[in-house]
Motif scaffolding. Structure first.
Motif, short mmCIF file in Angstrom:
data_model
loop_
_atom_site.label_atom_id
_atom_site.label_comp_id
_atom_site.label_asym_id
_atom_site.label_seq_id
_atom_site.Cartn_x
_atom_site.Cartn_y
_atom_site.Cartn_z
N LYS A 1 11.06 8.20 -0.70
CA LYS A 1 10.31 8.72 -1.86
C LYS A 1 10.75 8.11 -3.17
CE LYS A 1 8.78 13.23 -0.24
NZ LYS A 1 9.78 13.99 0.57
N THR B 1 9.02 8.24 4.33
CA THR B 1 7.64 8.58 3.96
C THR B 1 6.64 7.96 4.93
OG1 THR B 1 7.59 6.66 2.53
CG2 THR B 1 8.14 8.77 1.50
N ARG C 1 1.39 4.25 -3.33
CA ARG C 1 1.13 5.68 -3.23
C ARG C 1 2.22 6.55 -3.84
NH1 ARG C 1 -0.90 4.40 2.10
NH2 ARG C 1 1.07 4.94 3.08
N ARG C 2 3.38 5.99 -4.13
CA ARG C 2 4.47 6.88 -4.54
C ARG C 2 4.65 6.91 -6.05
NH1 ARG C 2 10.30 3.97 -2.90
NH2 ARG C 2 10.30 2.45 -4.61
N ASN C 3 5.17 8.02 -6.53
CA ASN C 3 5.56 8.13 -7.93
C ASN C 3 7.01 8.56 -7.93
OD1 ASN C 3 5.96 8.61 -10.59
ND2 ASN C 3 4.78 10.51 -10.64
N ALA D 1 0.84 -1.21 0.00
CA ALA D 1 0.00 0.00 0.00
C ALA D 1 0.87 1.26 0.00
CB ALA D 1 -0.92 0.00 1.22
N ILE D 2 1.97 1.23 0.76
CA ILE D 2 2.87 2.40 0.79
C ILE D 2 3.49 2.62 -0.60
CG2 ILE D 2 4.99 3.35 1.79
CD1 ILE D 2 4.36 1.49 4.26
#
Ligand code: OOG
Ligand code: NI
Length: 466
Positions: free
Chosen positions: A220, A197, A153-155, A149-150
């Motif tokens: 990140k 993060t 969320r990141r790009n 899930a973490i």
């Protein structure tokens, strides 16, 4: 729209590796120090061995001695890997080889993005060892779900990087200004950001499950975790690192020192603890330390055939079975001695390596050969041509990586907590599905290079192919 000509993939790779080197030297000062140390040792090695200096000069390699040979990154999701693959395609780097590190207790599988042609490798040898985290190897399903899930969320890419990538793919190239911008946007993907993060509790839970999971999941982006310099005398670098308190890993990975270098030898200084910022449960800021980034050196030798590689793997396993190198380095000398003893069984002269088909070689016509091109007196087979001095033979250098060595490098940089046993084995299909294409087979590349060089030699001498 401009009509400026497209820049070559080799040139974009050189821009990228140069920018990456500058960034990493400023991010990790000890890497800058290593780079100076290696330059000093290389200068000494060249001064001691004029023949080596001449050979490098003739091959055009002298100027590129200080150019990094490789770096490594670790990504978290199939989508990240697939975009990374497209990113490196712009730089003429294709995925070569599949490395399963689960057998060594590291929950990743990997490939090397690298130039494949001789000329491309010569122009700029930079490669990226890229690993994809395998959450499927983590037992705790709650932790697995949380990590996924973490990551979802990141790009990790800048918007501009993705735009330039799409532009490259749509138009088939980038002009000079776009290429420069692309290289710098691409490098930004791999910069260090010291803020986790995730809350401190999550970071420590993931780190407990495996330090690599925390490294991949909690930041990140996929920070570059090391760059690797070419050493002309890796033993001297290893020694110098320990006398200068640079905390080198316990042993040099790979084969022992030999007259005829084979495959790849590597060592590194161990990852440094770096300050990070974590958020506490109540929103407060907590200071932490994260160890992931290090500096490496490598020295390459001849590529081995499947037969040579099997012998290498066998002797290495035998050495590891009888002396397990302790991670803190207490028995490094005993391990090195055992390795040397085992490798007495590996032929150490070029003729034997060739005659026993243990290694790959490149054939090329000599000036004398070319003077005799087409002459009826020319021998018809390769052995005769070599004997007469009409064809010369040079080793084909190994351009890939070694899973046992890579595992040793991962482990020495993750601390002892980095050792685990995983039930599942390799999963090349899943890796290639994530990548979006199949990886190239390194053995085929070497065999083709050898075959091509033989055919070209015959042709240049005006002879029918074998
Ligand atoms: C990669 C370690 C493997 C090598 O040189 O074998 C590697 C990593 O630590 O992410 O770079
Ligand atoms: Ni490496």
């Amino acid at each position: 729209m401009t009509n400026a000509p497209f820049v070559s993939a080799d040139a974009i790779r050189a821009m990228f590796s140069g920018a990456m080197s500058d960034m990493y030297k400023s991010e990790v000062p000890q890497y800058a120090a290593l780079s100076e140390l290696v330059a000093d040792i290389n200068r000494e090695a060249l001064a001691k061995d004029p023949e080596l200096a001449m050979r490098l000069k003739q091959a055009g390699d002298l100027d590129r001695l200080g150019v990094e040979r490789h770096g490594a990154i670790r990504v978290g999701t199939p989508e990240e890997l697939s975009t990374i693959r497209r990113l490196f395609a712009v730089m003429g780097m294709a995925p070569v080889g599949y490395y399963d590190l689960s057998t060594a207790g590291v929950p990743v599988h990997s490939t090397a993005f690298r130039p494949v042609g001789d000329e491309a490798l010569r122009r700029n040898p930079f490669r990226i060892f890229a690993s994809l985290l395998r959450l499927d190897l983590i037992d705790d399903s709650e932790l697995r779900r949380e990590a996924a899930a973490i990551l979802a969320r990141r790009n990790i890419f800048t918007l501009r990087c993705l735009e330039l990538l799409a532009m490259f793919e749509g138009r088939g190239g980038l002009d000079e200004a776009q290429a420069r911008e692309f290289a710098s946007e691409a490098v930004a993907t791999f910069r260090w950001r010291n803020e986790a993060t995730v809350p401190a509790e999550v970071y420590y839970n993931l780190r407990k499950a495996h330090p690599l999971i925390a490294d991949v999941v909690c930041f990140k982006g996929p920070h570059i975790n090391h760059l690797t310099l070419q050493a002309l005398d890796i033993d001297a670098v290893q020694l110098a690192m320990s006398t200068r308190n640079m905390n080198p890993k316990a042993i040099i990975e790979g084969p022992p020192r030999r007259k005829r270098a084979i495959l790849l030898r590597q060592t590194s200084f161990k990852a440094l603890p770096e300050p990070i910022v974590l958020k506490g449960a109540d929103g407060s800021i907590e200071a932490g330390a994260h160890s992931a980034r290090f500096g490496e050196v490598e020295q390459r030798g001849v590529a081995l055939t499947a037969k040579g590689r099997a012998l290498y793997d066998h002797l290495l396993a035998a050495a590891n079975d009888s002396v397990r190198a302790a991670s803190e380095g207490s028995n490094g000398a005993a391990y090195a001695e055992e390795l040397r003893r085992q490798f007495e069984a590996f032929p150490d002269d070029e003729t034997a390596l060739r005659d026993e088909e243990l290694a790959f070689f490149r054939y090329s016509p000599t000036a004398d050969g070319l003077r005799h091109a087409g002459a009826p007196s020319l021998p018809r087979e390769m052995a005769g041509l070599v004997q007469a001095g009409y064809v010369r033979i040079d080793p084909i250098i190994y351009e890939d990586f070694l899973p046992v060595s890579a595992a040793g490098i991962f482990q020495s940089n993750l601390g002892d907590a980095g050792q685990r046993n995983f039930a599942a084995g390799a999963n090349r299909e899943a890796f290639e599905a994530a990548l979006g294409i199949a990886v190239l087979d390194e053995l085929e590349l070497y065999a083709e290079a050898e075959a091509r060089s033989r055919a070209a030699s015959f042709k240049a001498l005006g002879l029918d192919a074998e």
